[in-house]
Scaffold this motif. Structure first.
Motif, PDB file in Angstrom:
ATOM      1  N   MET A   1      44.357 -68.679  -2.379  1.00 58.09           N
ATOM      2  CA  MET A   1      44.587 -68.529  -0.821  1.00 58.09           C
ATOM      3  C   MET A   1      44.290 -67.198  -0.206  1.00 58.09           C
ATOM      4  SD  MET A   1      46.055 -69.687   1.795  1.00 58.09           S
ATOM      5  CE  MET A   1      46.727 -71.143   1.342  1.00 58.09           C
ATOM      6  N   ASP A   2      44.036 -66.051  -0.854  1.00 60.32           N
ATOM      7  CA  ASP A   2      43.633 -64.773  -0.523  1.00 60.32           C
ATOM      8  C   ASP A   2      42.116 -64.895  -0.303  1.00 60.32           C
ATOM      9  OD1 ASP A   2      46.006 -63.443  -0.724  1.00 60.32           O
ATOM     10  OD2 ASP A   2      45.778 -62.758  -2.697  1.00 60.32           O
ATOM     11  N   LEU A   3      41.281 -65.595  -1.107  1.00 58.95           N
ATOM     12  CA  LEU A   3      39.951 -65.797  -0.768  1.00 58.95           C
ATOM     13  C   LEU A   3      39.591 -66.599   0.513  1.00 58.95           C
ATOM     14  CD1 LEU A   3      37.220 -65.389  -1.784  1.00 58.95           C
ATOM     15  CD2 LEU A   3      37.413 -67.556  -3.107  1.00 58.95           C
ATOM     16  N   LEU A   4      40.391 -67.582   0.912  1.00 59.04           N
ATOM     17  CA  LEU A   4      40.367 -68.473   2.011  1.00 59.04           C
ATOM     18  C   LEU A   4      40.466 -67.458   3.115  1.00 59.04           C
ATOM     19  CD1 LEU A   4      39.801 -71.004   3.480  1.00 59.04           C
ATOM     20  CD2 LEU A   4      42.319 -71.626   3.336  1.00 59.04           C
ATOM     21  N   LEU A   5      41.710 -66.454   3.231  1.00 58.06           N
ATOM     22  CA  LEU A   5      42.182 -65.858   4.391  1.00 58.06           C
ATOM     23  C   LEU A   5      41.267 -64.570   4.600  1.00 58.06           C
ATOM     24  CD1 LEU A   5      46.014 -66.033   3.991  1.00 58.06           C
ATOM     25  CD2 LEU A   5      44.683 -67.313   5.557  1.00 58.06           C
ATOM     26  N   TRP A   6      40.936 -64.091   3.581  1.00 56.01           N
ATOM     27  CA  TRP A   6      40.363 -62.635   3.765  1.00 56.01           C
ATOM     28  C   TRP A   6      38.768 -62.740   3.357  1.00 56.01           C
ATOM     29  CZ3 TRP A   6      43.888 -61.712   6.501  1.00 56.01           C
ATOM     30  CH2 TRP A   6      45.308 -61.748   6.273  1.00 56.01           C
ATOM     31  N   GLY A   7      38.358 -63.941   2.786  1.00 53.46           N
ATOM     32  CA  GLY A   7      36.811 -63.725   2.443  1.00 53.46           C
ATOM     33  C   GLY A   7      36.048 -65.008   3.120  1.00 53.46           C
ATOM     34  N   VAL A   8      36.998 -66.056   3.574  1.00 52.38           N
ATOM     35  CA  VAL A   8      36.252 -67.040   4.554  1.00 52.38           C
ATOM     36  C   VAL A   8      36.517 -66.997   5.664  1.00 52.38           C
ATOM     37  CG1 VAL A   8      35.779 -69.681   4.580  1.00 52.38           C
ATOM     38  CG2 VAL A   8      36.087 -68.611   2.416  1.00 52.38           C
ATOM     39  N   LEU A   9      37.750 -67.038   6.361  1.00 53.23           N
ATOM     40  CA  LEU A   9      38.117 -67.021   7.365  1.00 53.23           C
ATOM     41  C   LEU A   9      37.477 -66.116   8.399  1.00 53.23           C
ATOM     42  CD1 LEU A   9      40.168 -68.569   9.522  1.00 53.23           C
ATOM     43  CD2 LEU A   9      42.073 -66.875   9.036  1.00 53.23           C
ATOM     44  N   PRO A  10      37.619 -64.756   8.074  1.00 53.80           N
ATOM     45  CA  PRO A  10      37.073 -63.873   9.018  1.00 53.80           C
ATOM     46  C   PRO A  10      35.446 -64.141   9.397  1.00 53.80           C
ATOM     47  CG  PRO A  10      37.857 -62.781   7.490  1.00 53.80           C
ATOM     48  CD  PRO A  10      37.940 -64.093   6.817  1.00 53.80           C
ATOM     49  N   TYR A  11      34.802 -64.862   8.564  1.00 53.88           N
ATOM     50  CA  TYR A  11      33.250 -65.252   8.963  1.00 53.88           C
ATOM     51  C   TYR A  11      33.324 -66.801   9.845  1.00 53.88           C
ATOM     52  CZ  TYR A  11      31.633 -61.709   5.418  1.00 53.88           C
ATOM     53  OH  TYR A  11      31.508 -60.645   4.856  1.00 53.88           O
ATOM     54  N   LEU A  12      34.183 -67.441   9.743  1.00 54.42           N
ATOM     55  CA  LEU A  12      34.512 -68.793  10.402  1.00 54.42           C
ATOM     56  C   LEU A  12      34.703 -68.372  11.934  1.00 54.42           C
ATOM     57  CD1 LEU A  12      36.472 -71.229   8.064  1.00 54.42           C
ATOM     58  CD2 LEU A  12      33.953 -71.075   8.710  1.00 54.42           C
ATOM     59  N   VAL A  13      35.696 -67.488  11.975  1.00 51.34           N
ATOM     60  CA  VAL A  13      36.141 -66.906  13.336  1.00 51.34           C
ATOM     61  C   VAL A  13      34.749 -66.142  13.887  1.00 51.34           C
ATOM     62  CG1 VAL A  13      37.567 -65.126  14.382  1.00 51.34           C
ATOM     63  CG2 VAL A  13      38.543 -66.509  12.832  1.00 51.34           C
ATOM     64  N   ALA A  14      34.305 -65.464  13.118  1.00 55.44           N
ATOM     65  CA  ALA A  14      33.016 -64.851  13.629  1.00 55.44           C
ATOM     66  C   ALA A  14      31.801 -65.872  14.347  1.00 55.44           C
ATOM     67  CB  ALA A  14      32.383 -63.744  12.772  1.00 55.44           C
ATOM     68  N   LEU A  15      31.630 -66.979  13.681  1.00 53.62           N
ATOM     69  CA  LEU A  15      30.976 -67.983  14.019  1.00 53.62           C
ATOM     70  C   LEU A  15      31.369 -68.659  15.235  1.00 53.62           C
ATOM     71  CD1 LEU A  15      28.437 -69.803  13.326  1.00 53.62           C
ATOM     72  CD2 LEU A  15      29.920 -71.150  11.904  1.00 53.62           C
ATOM     73  N   VAL A  16      32.716 -68.968  15.326  1.00 56.28           N
ATOM     74  CA  VAL A  16      33.377 -69.643  16.640  1.00 56.28           C
ATOM     75  C   VAL A  16      33.123 -68.699  17.667  1.00 56.28           C
ATOM     76  CG1 VAL A  16      35.241 -70.313  17.478  1.00 56.28           C
ATOM     77  CG2 VAL A  16      34.906 -70.899  15.307  1.00 56.28           C
ATOM     78  N   LEU A  17      33.288 -67.360  17.347  1.00 58.08           N
ATOM     79  CA  LEU A  17      33.172 -66.260  18.728  1.00 58.08           C
ATOM     80  C   LEU A  17      31.629 -66.303  19.201  1.00 58.08           C
ATOM     81  CD1 LEU A  17      34.196 -64.069  20.200  1.00 58.08           C
ATOM     82  CD2 LEU A  17      33.498 -62.608  18.586  1.00 58.08           C
ATOM     83  N   ILE A  18      30.797 -66.185  18.080  1.00 56.01           N
ATOM     84  CA  ILE A  18      29.390 -66.107  18.584  1.00 56.01           C
ATOM     85  C   ILE A  18      28.566 -67.254  19.231  1.00 56.01           C
ATOM     86  CG2 ILE A  18      26.804 -65.820  17.729  1.00 56.01           C
ATOM     87  CD1 ILE A  18      28.241 -63.954  15.656  1.00 56.01           C
ATOM     88  N   ALA A  19      29.077 -68.546  18.418  1.00 53.53           N
ATOM     89  CA  ALA A  19      28.871 -69.913  19.025  1.00 53.53           C
ATOM     90  C   ALA A  19      29.340 -70.241  20.184  1.00 53.53           C
ATOM     91  CB  ALA A  19      28.994 -70.891  17.927  1.00 53.53           C
ATOM     92  N   GLY A  20      30.838 -69.719  20.552  1.00 55.35           N
ATOM     93  CA  GLY A  20      31.289 -69.907  21.765  1.00 55.35           C
ATOM     94  C   GLY A  20      30.822 -69.332  22.902  1.00 55.35           C
TER      95      GLY A  20
END
Length: 251
Positions: A1-20
């Motif tokens: 779970m830590d890997l998903l929250l702190w290793g994957v989620l931030p990059y997904l949010v950055a992708l959504v922010l830039i693409a959005g």
């Protein structure tokens, strides 16, 4: 779970922010606005808006300093106690100003009829997430320095290290996992707020009118006391209202 929250989620949010942001700029430039409601009510807005925006600027500046500047660097200039005291005092005051400002904006939006009618479901969601991020940030600042077991916790040795590791694409999941629950919840809500930015009125934060600094002055000229004479030549638009065409010499 830590890997998903702190290793994957931030990059997904950055992708959504830039693409959005790219999508919004490409297909909805006319909607890239705060949808100002100053026309409906301005007295309360003149108080709430500056309080919120200036408070938020100080909060963001504090976040950037605390996250980007390593603790070892500031230790060369000031002690940890001094740094913590200044950051706590300034951060608390800025957080209160931001919270009061956004509270007044919400009160205004709810009590002023035309402003309330112009409020969308997206606006309501944005306000909920924004207020939650501000409140949780203050909770983390005031109570997140102690772990549940009573040990001292310094976010600059956990959260800041994790944040800087994201910038070099080597996320230090263990550092973030060692922080207190207050900071974890605050960061998760903050990530949700960043993901919401391209699809809400908060998108205007990425429209900085830098060209205002470099544009030439606007020159205002007063109207002549006397209308132009034939010798000086007629200037279109300077004739008194109601002047007939034959009097303008257009026939």
């Amino acid at each position: 779970m830590d890997l998903l929250l702190w290793g994957v989620l931030p990059y997904l949010v950055a992708l959504v922010l830039i693409a959005g942001l790219a999508w919004r700029y490409r297909y909805d430039q006319f909607g890239w606005t705060t949808r100002s409601s100053q026309l409906y009510e301005s007295r309360l807005l003149r108080i709430a808006s500056p309080m919120f925006h200036f408070g938020l600027l100080v909060v963001l500046a504090g976040h950037l300093m605390g996250l980007l500047i390593p603790k070892a660097w500031t230790d060369l200039v000031v002690t940890q106690e001094t740094y913590h005291g200044v950051a706590l005092g300034a951060g608390t005051l800025a957080g209160i100003a931001t919270l009061v400002g956004v509270g007044l904006l919400i009160y205004r939006r709810r009590t002023v009829g035309p402003v309330f009618l112009a409020t969308t479901k997206n606006d309501k969601l944005m306000y909920v997430v924004l207020v939650a991020a501000i409140v949780l940030g203050m909770v983390a600042t005031l109570t997140g320095s102690v772990t549940p077991t009573g040990e001292e916790h310094n976010y600059r040795e956990t959260v800041s290290i994790w944040f800087r590791s994201l910038l070099v694409f080597q996320p230090d999941v263990a550092a973030m996992a060692a922080s207190t629950w207050q900071f974890k919840v605050h960061i998760l809500v903050g990530l949700g707020l960043f993901a919401l930015v391209p699809f809400s009125r908060l998108v205007h934060a990425f429209t900085v009118p830098l060209h205002y600094v470099f544009r030439p002055y606007i020159v205002y000229r007063s109207r002549d006391a006397q209308p132009p004479t034939p010798a000086r030549g007629r200037v279109r638009g300077w004739d008194p209202i109601g002047t007939r065409d034959k009097d303008k010499g257009l026939q």
